[in-house]
Design a protein around this motif. Structure first.
Motif, PDB file in Angstrom:
ATOM      1  N   ALA A  50      11.815  19.176   2.603  1.00 19.20           N
ATOM      2  CA  ALA A  50      11.450  18.567   1.324  1.00 19.20           C
ATOM      3  C   ALA A  50      11.511  19.596   0.207  1.00 19.20           C
ATOM      4  O   ALA A  50      12.034  19.331  -0.888  1.00 19.20           O
ATOM      5  CB  ALA A  50      10.053  17.958   1.412  1.00 19.20           C
ATOM      6  N   ILE A  53      11.396  11.694  -3.466  1.00 16.46           N
ATOM      7  CA  ILE A  53      11.348  12.338  -2.155  1.00 16.46           C
ATOM      8  C   ILE A  53       9.957  12.150  -1.561  1.00 16.46           C
ATOM      9  O   ILE A  53       8.954  12.414  -2.228  1.00 16.46           O
ATOM     10  CB  ILE A  53      11.653  13.840  -2.270  1.00 16.46           C
ATOM     11  CG1 ILE A  53      12.980  14.075  -3.009  1.00 16.46           C
ATOM     12  CG2 ILE A  53      11.692  14.500  -0.902  1.00 16.46           C
ATOM     13  CD1 ILE A  53      13.187  15.530  -3.439  1.00 16.46           C
ATOM     14  N   VAL A  54       9.873  11.734  -0.293  1.00 13.16           N
ATOM     15  CA  VAL A  54       8.578  11.557   0.360  1.00 13.16           C
ATOM     16  C   VAL A  54       8.635  12.094   1.790  1.00 13.16           C
ATOM     17  O   VAL A  54       9.562  11.799   2.544  1.00 13.16           O
ATOM     18  CB  VAL A  54       8.133  10.071   0.327  1.00 13.16           C
ATOM     19  CG1 VAL A  54       9.127   9.157   1.041  1.00 13.16           C
ATOM     20  CG2 VAL A  54       6.734   9.907   0.915  1.00 13.16           C
ATOM     21  N   TYR A  55       7.637  12.908   2.135  1.00 15.79           N
ATOM     22  CA  TYR A  55       7.583  13.570   3.451  1.00 15.79           C
ATOM     23  C   TYR A  55       6.136  13.615   3.944  1.00 15.79           C
ATOM     24  O   TYR A  55       5.194  13.396   3.178  1.00 15.79           O
ATOM     25  CB  TYR A  55       8.082  15.010   3.360  1.00 15.79           C
ATOM     26  CG  TYR A  55       9.586  15.182   3.437  1.00 15.79           C
ATOM     27  CD1 TYR A  55      10.192  15.774   4.544  1.00 15.79           C
ATOM     28  CD2 TYR A  55      10.397  14.782   2.383  1.00 15.79           C
ATOM     29  CE1 TYR A  55      11.564  15.952   4.605  1.00 15.79           C
ATOM     30  CE2 TYR A  55      11.773  14.959   2.423  1.00 15.79           C
ATOM     31  CZ  TYR A  55      12.356  15.539   3.544  1.00 15.79           C
ATOM     32  OH  TYR A  55      13.716  15.706   3.600  1.00 15.79           O
ATOM     33  N   CYS A  90       6.854   4.692  -5.248  1.00 15.90           N
ATOM     34  CA  CYS A  90       8.294   4.626  -5.495  1.00 15.90           C
ATOM     35  C   CYS A  90       8.615   3.543  -6.522  1.00 15.90           C
ATOM     36  O   CYS A  90       9.450   3.753  -7.420  1.00 15.90           O
ATOM     37  CB  CYS A  90       9.030   4.357  -4.180  1.00 15.90           C
ATOM     38  SG  CYS A  90      10.824   4.409  -4.328  1.00 15.90           S
ATOM     39  N   GLY A 103      13.417   9.931   2.403  1.00 14.85           N
ATOM     40  CA  GLY A 103      12.191  10.123   3.159  1.00 14.85           C
ATOM     41  C   GLY A 103      12.408  10.884   4.448  1.00 14.85           C
ATOM     42  O   GLY A 103      13.356  10.618   5.189  1.00 14.85           O
ATOM     43  N   TYR A 104      11.561  11.858   4.691  1.00 12.22           N
ATOM     44  CA  TYR A 104      11.471  12.669   5.925  1.00 12.22           C
ATOM     45  C   TYR A 104      12.837  12.981   6.560  1.00 12.22           C
ATOM     46  O   TYR A 104      13.065  12.799   7.760  1.00 12.22           O
ATOM     47  CB  TYR A 104      10.523  12.020   6.932  1.00 12.22           C
ATOM     48  CG  TYR A 104      10.689  10.541   7.229  1.00 12.22           C
ATOM     49  CD1 TYR A 104      11.529  10.089   8.246  1.00 12.22           C
ATOM     50  CD2 TYR A 104       9.957   9.589   6.509  1.00 12.22           C
ATOM     51  CE1 TYR A 104      11.660   8.736   8.533  1.00 12.22           C
ATOM     52  CE2 TYR A 104      10.090   8.234   6.783  1.00 12.22           C
ATOM     53  CZ  TYR A 104      10.937   7.825   7.803  1.00 12.22           C
ATOM     54  OH  TYR A 104      11.063   6.467   8.085  1.00 12.22           O
ATOM     55  N   GLU A 116      13.724   0.852   9.663  1.00 15.63           N
ATOM     56  CA  GLU A 116      14.189   1.640   8.538  1.00 15.63           C
ATOM     57  C   GLU A 116      15.401   1.011   7.856  1.00 15.63           C
ATOM     58  O   GLU A 116      16.043   1.659   7.037  1.00 15.63           O
ATOM     59  CB  GLU A 116      14.518   3.064   9.020  1.00 15.63           C
ATOM     60  CG  GLU A 116      13.278   3.788   9.531  1.00 15.63           C
ATOM     61  CD  GLU A 116      13.542   5.179  10.080  1.00 15.63           C
ATOM     62  OE1 GLU A 116      12.565   5.902  10.325  1.00 15.63           O
ATOM     63  OE2 GLU A 116      14.733   5.540  10.272  1.00 15.63           O
ATOM     64  N   TRP A 120       3.270   4.937  -0.325  1.00 14.90           N
ATOM     65  CA  TRP A 120       4.491   5.510  -0.901  1.00 14.90           C
ATOM     66  C   TRP A 120       5.420   4.454  -1.505  1.00 14.90           C
ATOM     67  O   TRP A 120       6.038   4.743  -2.557  1.00 14.90           O
ATOM     68  CB  TRP A 120       5.219   6.400   0.118  1.00 14.90           C
ATOM     69  CG  TRP A 120       6.126   5.720   1.112  1.00 14.90           C
ATOM     70  CD1 TRP A 120       5.835   5.390   2.390  1.00 14.90           C
ATOM     71  CD2 TRP A 120       7.493   5.319   0.895  1.00 14.90           C
ATOM     72  NE1 TRP A 120       6.920   4.793   2.997  1.00 14.90           N
ATOM     73  CE2 TRP A 120       7.949   4.740   2.112  1.00 14.90           C
ATOM     74  CE3 TRP A 120       8.369   5.379  -0.180  1.00 14.90           C
ATOM     75  CZ2 TRP A 120       9.238   4.226   2.249  1.00 14.90           C
ATOM     76  CZ3 TRP A 120       9.654   4.866  -0.044  1.00 14.90           C
ATOM     77  CH2 TRP A 120      10.086   4.306   1.155  1.00 14.90           C
ATOM     78  N   VAL A 180      -0.318   7.441   3.595  1.00 14.94           N
ATOM     79  CA  VAL A 180       1.122   7.430   3.340  1.00 14.94           C
ATOM     80  C   VAL A 180       1.651   6.023   3.084  1.00 14.94           C
ATOM     81  O   VAL A 180       2.738   5.847   2.528  1.00 14.94           O
ATOM     82  CB  VAL A 180       1.878   8.091   4.521  1.00 14.94           C
ATOM     83  CG1 VAL A 180       1.895   7.174   5.750  1.00 14.94           C
ATOM     84  CG2 VAL A 180       3.299   8.462   4.123  1.00 14.94           C
ATOM     85  N   GLY A 201      18.375   9.852   5.402  1.00 11.74           N
ATOM     86  CA  GLY A 201      18.100  10.620   4.194  1.00 11.74           C
ATOM     87  C   GLY A 201      19.036  11.806   4.057  1.00 11.74           C
ATOM     88  O   GLY A 201      19.457  12.150   2.956  1.00 11.74           O
ATOM     89  N   LEU A 248      16.293   7.178   5.059  1.00  9.16           N
ATOM     90  CA  LEU A 248      15.140   7.686   5.795  1.00  9.16           C
ATOM     91  C   LEU A 248      15.599   8.469   7.018  1.00  9.16           C
ATOM     92  O   LEU A 248      16.546   8.074   7.706  1.00  9.16           O
ATOM     93  CB  LEU A 248      14.224   6.537   6.218  1.00  9.16           C
ATOM     94  CG  LEU A 248      13.679   5.659   5.088  1.00  9.16           C
ATOM     95  CD1 LEU A 248      12.807   4.534   5.650  1.00  9.16           C
ATOM     96  CD2 LEU A 248      12.890   6.487   4.069  1.00  9.16           C
TER      97      LEU A 248
END
Length: 272
Positions: free
Chosen positions: A220, A206-208, A262, A159-160, A69, A258, A255, A131, A127
């Motif tokens: 999220a 935003i990504v989850y 982005c 993210g998450y 990450e 993503w 996923v 995040g 992340l």
């Protein structure tokens, strides 16, 4: 140091010092288990676009997934033309106190701005717990911790992240006990970004995962709604099935697209 092109200690009088889980692991797999003195690592693109990103990896504030990450994310950003800064921050514990990660992130933002690599803008990619830390950069600094110079990013990619469901009274998990150490729980209790956002936040991606077993997807929705409520522009992607910590290495799952979404978003908002 983790394959970086440049290294900046956050405190001028001391070099950065941290411990790795496995000293023999390649940079892309590195896990930081302890940080005595924070450090900022720089990764240069072949074709710079004049912008930079601060990368904040996860690890639950008790470790740092500096490879999956951090370094991997930095190199993805390099391919897009960004200079990438990877922060190895201190953890909230008895030695550092609960404010240490955010204080280090503020110092890293100031250093990145002054580096000459972010003349056209500076964003933040965070992340997991990184995040949460990224979102804290656009929230009000806790008065109980004193004062901090504003370090508003020009964009956020989150993210998450456990935005607020680890905070006392806001968890969605029944009978969830406090998180050790006490300084980590104090950090989550005091810093709930969705409830403390400053007006006019930067554009946010935003990504989850909808079925994340570690960080409920409610985080999220809370962040997305909060950003819109204070005048922000946010793009939200929720993938039905993905593991927690999907980062950049789930090539066999939906996923995995993503980063491409982005990139398209960065172009659309004019920050690439």
């Amino acid at each position: 140091m983790l394959g970086a092109d440049q290294v900046w200690p956050l405190h001028a009088a001391a070099t950065g010092r941290f411990m790795l889980e496995d000293d023999a692991a390649p940079p892309e797999k590195a896990v930081v288990t302890a940080v005595e003195r924070p450090v900022l690592l720089g990764y240069a693109p072949d074709r710079p676009n004049g912008r930079a990103m601060l990368v904040l990896g996860g690890g639950g504030y008790v470790a740092l997934m500096a490879g999956r990450e951090g370094v991997q994310v930095a190199r993805w950003l390099n391919q897009l033309g960004y200079y990438a800064f990877l922060l190895i921050h201190r953890f909230p514990n008895a030695q550092s106190g609960p404010s240490a990660p955010l204080d280090d992130a503020h110092a890293a933002m100031a250093l990145a701005r002054a580096s000459g690599h972010a003349e056209q803008g500076l964003g933040v990619v965070g992340l997991s717990s990184g995040g949460h830390l990224a979102a804290c950069l656009v929230a009000d600094y806790p008065a109980a911790w004193g004062k901090a110079a504003p370090q508003r990013p020009d964009l956020l990619v989150i993210g998450y992240a456990p935005i607020s469901t680890n905070a006392k009274g806001r968890t969605v998990v029944a009978d969830k006990p406090p998180l050790p150490p006490v300084e980590k729980q104090a950090l989550y209790d005091v810093l709930q970004p969705d409830a403390q956002l400053l007006p006019d936040p930067p554009p946010t991606f935003i990504v989850y995962a909808g079925n994340d077993p570690v960080v409920p997807v409610e985080n999220a929705h809370r962040l997305h709604a909060a950003l819109r409520a204070v005048g922000g522009s946010a793009e939200l992607h929720i993938f039905a099935d993905a593991p927690h910590g999907f980062a950049l290495d789930t090539a066999e799952m939906p996923v995995s697209v993503w980063p491409m979404l982005c990139e398209a978003w960065l172009r659309q908002v004019g920050l690439l």
